[in-house]
Design a protein around this motif. Structure first.
Motif, PDB file in Angstrom:
ATOM      1  N   ALA A  61       1.635  -9.983  -4.949  1.00 24.22           N
ATOM      2  CA  ALA A  61       1.243  -9.549  -3.598  1.00 24.22           C
ATOM      3  C   ALA A  61       0.049  -8.603  -3.626  1.00 24.22           C
ATOM      4  O   ALA A  61      -0.832  -8.676  -2.756  1.00 24.22           O
ATOM      5  CB  ALA A  61       2.433  -8.895  -2.899  1.00 24.22           C
ATOM      6  N   GLU A  62      -0.011  -7.715  -4.602  1.00 26.78           N
ATOM      7  CA  GLU A  62      -1.115  -6.759  -4.665  1.00 26.78           C
ATOM      8  C   GLU A  62      -2.444  -7.468  -4.914  1.00 26.78           C
ATOM      9  O   GLU A  62      -3.474  -7.104  -4.331  1.00 26.78           O
ATOM     10  CB  GLU A  62      -0.847  -5.739  -5.781  1.00 26.78           C
ATOM     11  CG  GLU A  62      -1.891  -4.626  -5.839  1.00 26.78           C
ATOM     12  CD  GLU A  62      -1.562  -3.567  -6.880  1.00 26.78           C
ATOM     13  OE1 GLU A  62      -2.481  -2.805  -7.233  1.00 26.78           O
ATOM     14  OE2 GLU A  62      -0.400  -3.507  -7.327  1.00 26.78           O
ATOM     15  N   THR A  63      -2.422  -8.491  -5.762  1.00 26.81           N
ATOM     16  CA  THR A  63      -3.626  -9.289  -6.009  1.00 26.81           C
ATOM     17  C   THR A  63      -4.122  -9.928  -4.717  1.00 26.81           C
ATOM     18  O   THR A  63      -5.322  -9.937  -4.429  1.00 26.81           O
ATOM     19  CB  THR A  63      -3.344 -10.377  -7.057  1.00 26.81           C
ATOM     20  OG1 THR A  63      -3.032  -9.758  -8.301  1.00 26.81           O
ATOM     21  CG2 THR A  63      -4.535 -11.305  -7.239  1.00 26.81           C
ATOM     22  N   CYS A  64      -3.197 -10.452  -3.928  1.00 24.92           N
ATOM     23  CA  CYS A  64      -3.571 -11.080  -2.656  1.00 24.92           C
ATOM     24  C   CYS A  64      -4.195 -10.078  -1.703  1.00 24.92           C
ATOM     25  O   CYS A  64      -5.186 -10.391  -1.019  1.00 24.92           O
ATOM     26  CB  CYS A  64      -2.334 -11.736  -2.022  1.00 24.92           C
ATOM     27  SG  CYS A  64      -1.633 -13.081  -2.993  1.00 24.92           S
ATOM     28  N   GLN A  65      -3.621  -8.873  -1.654  1.00 22.27           N
ATOM     29  CA  GLN A  65      -4.166  -7.823  -0.789  1.00 22.27           C
ATOM     30  C   GLN A  65      -5.596  -7.475  -1.207  1.00 22.27           C
ATOM     31  O   GLN A  65      -6.496  -7.366  -0.369  1.00 22.27           O
ATOM     32  CB  GLN A  65      -3.286  -6.576  -0.855  1.00 22.27           C
ATOM     33  CG  GLN A  65      -1.913  -6.746  -0.236  1.00 22.27           C
ATOM     34  CD  GLN A  65      -1.921  -6.679   1.288  1.00 22.27           C
ATOM     35  OE1 GLN A  65      -2.826  -6.116   1.901  1.00 22.27           O
ATOM     36  NE2 GLN A  65      -0.902  -7.253   1.912  1.00 22.27           N
ATOM     37  N   GLN A  66      -5.817  -7.317  -2.505  1.00 22.23           N
ATOM     38  CA  GLN A  66      -7.158  -6.984  -3.001  1.00 22.23           C
ATOM     39  C   GLN A  66      -8.152  -8.097  -2.689  1.00 22.23           C
ATOM     40  O   GLN A  66      -9.298  -7.832  -2.301  1.00 22.23           O
ATOM     41  CB  GLN A  66      -7.098  -6.736  -4.503  1.00 22.23           C
ATOM     42  CG  GLN A  66      -6.331  -5.479  -4.900  1.00 22.23           C
ATOM     43  CD  GLN A  66      -6.132  -5.369  -6.407  1.00 22.23           C
ATOM     44  OE1 GLN A  66      -6.520  -6.266  -7.170  1.00 22.23           O
ATOM     45  NE2 GLN A  66      -5.528  -4.269  -6.843  1.00 22.23           N
ATOM     46  N   ALA A  67      -7.718  -9.324  -2.861  1.00 22.68           N
ATOM     47  CA  ALA A  67      -8.615 -10.454  -2.639  1.00 22.68           C
ATOM     48  C   ALA A  67      -9.026 -10.580  -1.173  1.00 22.68           C
ATOM     49  O   ALA A  67     -10.152 -10.978  -0.860  1.00 22.68           O
ATOM     50  CB  ALA A  67      -7.954 -11.743  -3.114  1.00 22.68           C
ATOM     51  N   CYS A  68      -8.113 -10.267  -0.266  1.00 21.50           N
ATOM     52  CA  CYS A  68      -8.383 -10.429   1.175  1.00 21.50           C
ATOM     53  C   CYS A  68      -9.202  -9.284   1.764  1.00 21.50           C
ATOM     54  O   CYS A  68      -9.755  -9.420   2.864  1.00 21.50           O
ATOM     55  CB  CYS A  68      -7.065 -10.553   1.944  1.00 21.50           C
ATOM     56  SG  CYS A  68      -6.261 -12.160   1.773  1.00 21.50           S
ATOM     57  N   GLU A  69      -9.276  -8.183   1.071  1.00 22.37           N
ATOM     58  CA  GLU A  69      -9.976  -7.005   1.597  1.00 22.37           C
ATOM     59  C   GLU A  69     -11.437  -7.333   1.874  1.00 22.37           C
ATOM     60  O   GLU A  69     -12.167  -7.821   1.020  1.00 22.37           O
ATOM     61  CB  GLU A  69      -9.891  -5.850   0.590  1.00 22.37           C
ATOM     62  CG  GLU A  69     -10.197  -4.499   1.190  1.00 22.37           C
ATOM     63  CD  GLU A  69      -9.154  -4.049   2.213  1.00 22.37           C
ATOM     64  OE1 GLU A  69      -9.574  -3.658   3.332  1.00 22.37           O
ATOM     65  OE2 GLU A  69      -7.947  -4.099   1.911  1.00 22.37           O
ATOM     66  N   GLY A  70     -11.866  -7.114   3.121  1.00 24.84           N
ATOM     67  CA  GLY A  70     -13.258  -7.331   3.495  1.00 24.84           C
ATOM     68  C   GLY A  70     -13.644  -8.768   3.771  1.00 24.84           C
ATOM     69  O   GLY A  70     -14.824  -9.066   4.018  1.00 24.84           O
TER      70      GLY A  70
END
Length: 322
Positions: A61-70
């Protein structure tokens, strides 16, 4: 210019999408764990200033959050495909295709992504015998893979209603074309047959060869992703679309055309025998899409018929594998 996250961007469809949108001047982030994708698919992009490769797994989940940022848009292609793979290992298919999909939806919601366009599947039609396949008439799933892709649609619909995310699902119908991997136990039928015929090995058709598919060339899929991502028609969002040609070809006819096109390069291929084996578990007998909804709401106009797409694909494989 938009910021676009393409999950599964090192895969067959994903890497073609990366190429398309880099060429259009967008900034692309590719998220891939290379479970089924390949670094060589990204070789020409890795030095591009507007391309970023993020190696990671959508099950985190954390990887997905980082990828979606911006990001302005998400084109979610990451999944474990193949009906036989899901029959052999339903747990992993579910973890990636359902758990990973939910992680991506939550991340898109939390980072205020404008629109979430995702790869749905014609397998959702299941045991429905009606032809052509119309988006609002489906049957019961026939494989674990089909279950996971149907659950994706349900989650997208709930997130649209509950959180206001714009979601569009594209039900892919037997996509084929350049960069589709011919190797491995779960290779799709067209690239698998291509490499076997080039080696003068007899391909095996599951069943009698009378099953039919709406084989869809990669350029048609790219067009649908672009139209879904950029449409400003409010009636066109928060729904699903068949992504296909609107025609069907039997497996026998597909194999015959493959032999014809490849024989132009190697006449010995004409003599290679086609073999027949048992029907695979979970296979849908016939598949043909209605594309009326996509035409009306997205302005979709397929650029390639099956035959023209197959000829382009054969030419590409010959250049790569000769």
């Amino acid at each position: 210019m938009a910021n676009i996250l393409i999950t599964g961007g090192a895969g067959f469809i994903g890497s073609n999408l990366c190429d398309r949108f880099i060429a259009k001047g967008h900034k692309i982030t590719c998220l891939d764990n290379f479970a089924t994708g390949h670094r060589h698919n990204l070789a020409e992009l890795l030095q591009h200033p507007d391309f970023t490769l993020m190696e990671g797994d959508i099950r985190d989940a954390e990887t997905c959050q980082q990828a979606c940022e911006g990001q302005d848009y998400v084109l979610h292609q990451a999944a474990l495909g193949s009906v036989p793979r899901s029959v052999n290992d339903p747990v992993t298919s579910n973890a990636v295709n359902v758990g990973g999909f939910l992680n991506m939806l939550v991340a898109a919601r939390d980072t205020n992504v404008k629109r979430f366009v995702y790869a749905a599947s014609s397998s959702t039609y299941g045991d429905s015998e009606s032809l052509p396949k119309v988006e609002d008439v489906i049957g019961k799933p026939l494989s674990p893979y089909a279950v996971t892709k149907y659950v994706n649609e349900l989650y997208a619909e709930v997130f649209a209603k509950t959180y206001g995310i714009e979601c569009i699902g594209l039900r892919y119908f037997n996509v084929f074309g350049r960069r589709q991997d011919p190797n491995g136990a779960y290779a799709a039928v067209i690239p698998k047959f291509v490499i076997q015929l080039l080696r003068h090995q007899s391909p095996t058709i599951n069943g009698t060869g009378d099953y039919s598919r709406d084989f869809t060339y990669i350029d048609n899929v790219i067009q649908m992703n672009e139209r879904a991502m950029l449409t400003d028609n409010p009636e066109a969002v928060n729904t699903v679309y068949n992504t296909a040609v609107g025609d069907r070809t039997t497996i026998n006819d597909m194999a015959r055309l493959l032999k014809e096109y490849l024989s132009a390069f190697d006449p010995k291929i004409k003599e290679v025998e086609i073999l027949y084996g048992p029907v695979r578990a979970g296979d849908v007998p016939h598949s043909k899409a209605s594309i009326d909804k996509a035409v009306q709401l997205l302005g979709y106009a397929p650029s390639h018929s099956f035959a023209t797409g197959l000829k382009e694909a054969v030419n590409w494989y010959w250049d790569q594998l000769k």
